[in-house]
Motif scaffolding. Structure first.
Motif: not given
Length: 474
Positions: A62, A66, A188-189, A191-192, A195, A197, A200
């Motif tokens: 991850i 980030v 994840a991108e 969600i990033l 929210t 980092w 996340l």
């Protein structure tokens, strides 16, 4: 028929076993764990540990996603990012031996569930970090929390599945676990973007804590608490075994490097050297993560097939190593190949633990599986730390231009790591001395055992794993 009635006809050693399901401890009398088969074995043993490994892979990769917002918000350079990210590997390496001993003594269920709670706390601490030191300590705590993610699953597989199926089931677990690397890219991108980092990592903390509870309450286990160390050998015997030190440098150099490259420096290379946009980098990382997952299945199936054909997994590991080095040469020499092609090969090598741990399971009895896997993982994660941090240190020897390091910086950094891998391959391929030793008077030289192990048929290799380890010491 009631469990107590079925137990009356069992063999003596089976009658001493019990299977518990979570803290409620549903007793199965003398029912041996081998009787849990099919979908129940997959649901109660395989999938929970695959979930733990999924989270481990997510945490491992991850930071590649980030790193840009981290650097912008807190002000980090390549060496800072390399050290913070590599702290995960350093703590993993340091924890492998004690974790392996705990796995052999207390079983994978207890150890994995307890450590995942630590990982959840580390993720929450990372989300609340405000500077390089707090990020470093939080990342280290996450590394400690997932220290058993791989070895606990491997221990469970060795305990519950037939030896001849270990490589294949290992491949399935690494395949599903590697989907964590996939999730650490485009999903994840998304969600990033919503929210940040910090948000996340707060979500990760909740999911990890839930996984700990699930494993503790769902996974069955034979009673192992308080069992004494095995009579044949132990950690000291493993570390004195010439076979271990023949495999470990090559396995660590290749697999540890693949982890470090994919976990952080792939995104930097694609942006700085290939000139990709962030969207293009995320797409490329998603493809490499998918290849990592597919590669685990491919290597597991290939190992299973070659084992039936009588080809040793050591030879297969060496061929994978050569392919890995060729892919890195294509990067360093800037050969005219598609930009993503070498990274797809590098991703596959990250799943070569399927081969390494299958080799280790052939060398040692299952009572030593936790210690042996832990010892090998020390080399994997130790090399991952050195490669990830070392590349960052070498990159900072050149000044940045518009936020990017020059191509020559990456060529030198990657080239140094590649040279070390080549040395490990030479060590692996080098013939061993066959002079007599005092410890070989009755059992033959250690070299003969190593060479015989390479050409032994699968049945002979399994039989050899039950022999005293002292037959193959330095």
């Amino acid at each position: 028929m009631r469990p107590a009635e079925r137990a009356s006809g069992r063999a003596g050693h089976e009658s001493s076993l019990s299977v518990t399901f979570g803290r409620k401890g549903i007793e199965a009398g003398s029912k041996g764990h081998r009787e849990i088969t099919g979908w129940r074995l997959a649901a109660l043993v395989f999938l929970p540990f695959a979930l733990g490994y999924f989270l481990s892979y997510f945490f491992r990769t991850i930071n590649g996603l980030v790193s840009a917002p981290l650097a912008a918000e807190i002000g980090l350079n390549a060496a800072d990012l390399g050290l913070i990210t590599a702290a995960y590997f350093l703590v993993l390496a340091a924890a492998q031996i004690p974790v392996g001993m705990m796995l052999d003594r207390y079983g994978p269920r207890r150890v994995q569930s307890a450590l995942l709670v630590v990982a959840a706390l580390g993720a929450e601490a990372f989300a609340r970090s405000t500077g390089p030191l707090s990020l470093l300590l939080s990342r280290a705590l996450i590394g400690l929390g997932v220290a058993a993610a791989l070895t606990a699953g491997l221990k469970a597989i060795v305990l519950w599945f037939p030896r001849e199926r270990v490589a294949l089931v290992n491949g399935y677990m690494v395949m599903l676990g590697a989907l964590g690397a996939v999730s650490a890219t485009l999903p994840a991108e998304a969600i990033l973007a919503k929210t940040g980092w910090r948000g996340l990592f707060e979500i990760l903390a909740i999911i990890t804590a839930g996984a700990a509870v699930l494993i503790y309450w769902l996974v069955p286990e034979g009673e192992t608490k308080g069992s004494p160390p095995p009579a044949v050998g132990g950690l000291r015997s493993i570390l004195r075994d010439v076979r271990f030190w023949r495999i470990a440098p090559l396995s660590g150099a290749c697999i540890g490097s693949a982890w470090s490259l994919q976990g952080l420096w792939a995104s930097a290379w694609l942006a700085d050297v290939e000139g990709m946009t962030r969207a293009q980098v995320m797409t490329a990382l998603c493809l490499t993560a998918l290849m990592l997952s597919l590669g685990a299945w491919m290597l597991g199936a290939l190992a299973n097939w070659t084992r039936r054909k009588g080809l040793s997994p050591e030879h297969l590991l060496a061929m994978v190593a050569v392919l890995f080095m060729a892919a890195q040469l294509a990067l360093v020499w800037r050969l005219p190949v598609p930009a993503i092609a070498p990274w797809l090969i590098i991703a596959i090598v990250g799943a070569a633990t399927v081969l390494s741990f299958a080799i280790i399971s052939d060398y040692y009895p299952k009572e030593l599986a936790g210690r042996a896997n832990g010892a090998l993982n020390v080399v994997h994660f130790g090399w991952g730390f050195l490669a990830q941090y070392g590349i960052g240190v070498l990159l900072t020897q050149w000044p940045q231009s518009n936020g990017h390091y020059p191509v020559i910086a990456y060529q030198v950094a990657f080239g140094v790591n590649l040279a070390l891998q080549a040395a490990a391959l030479i060590w692996f391929a080098a013939p061993r001395e066959q002079g007599p030793r005092s410890s070989d008077v009755q059992s033959g030289s250690a070299t003969k055992i190593v060479m015989a192990d390479l050409v032994a048929a699968p049945g002979e290799r399994r039989a050899r794993s039950q022999q005293p380890i002292s037959q193959a010491r330095w």
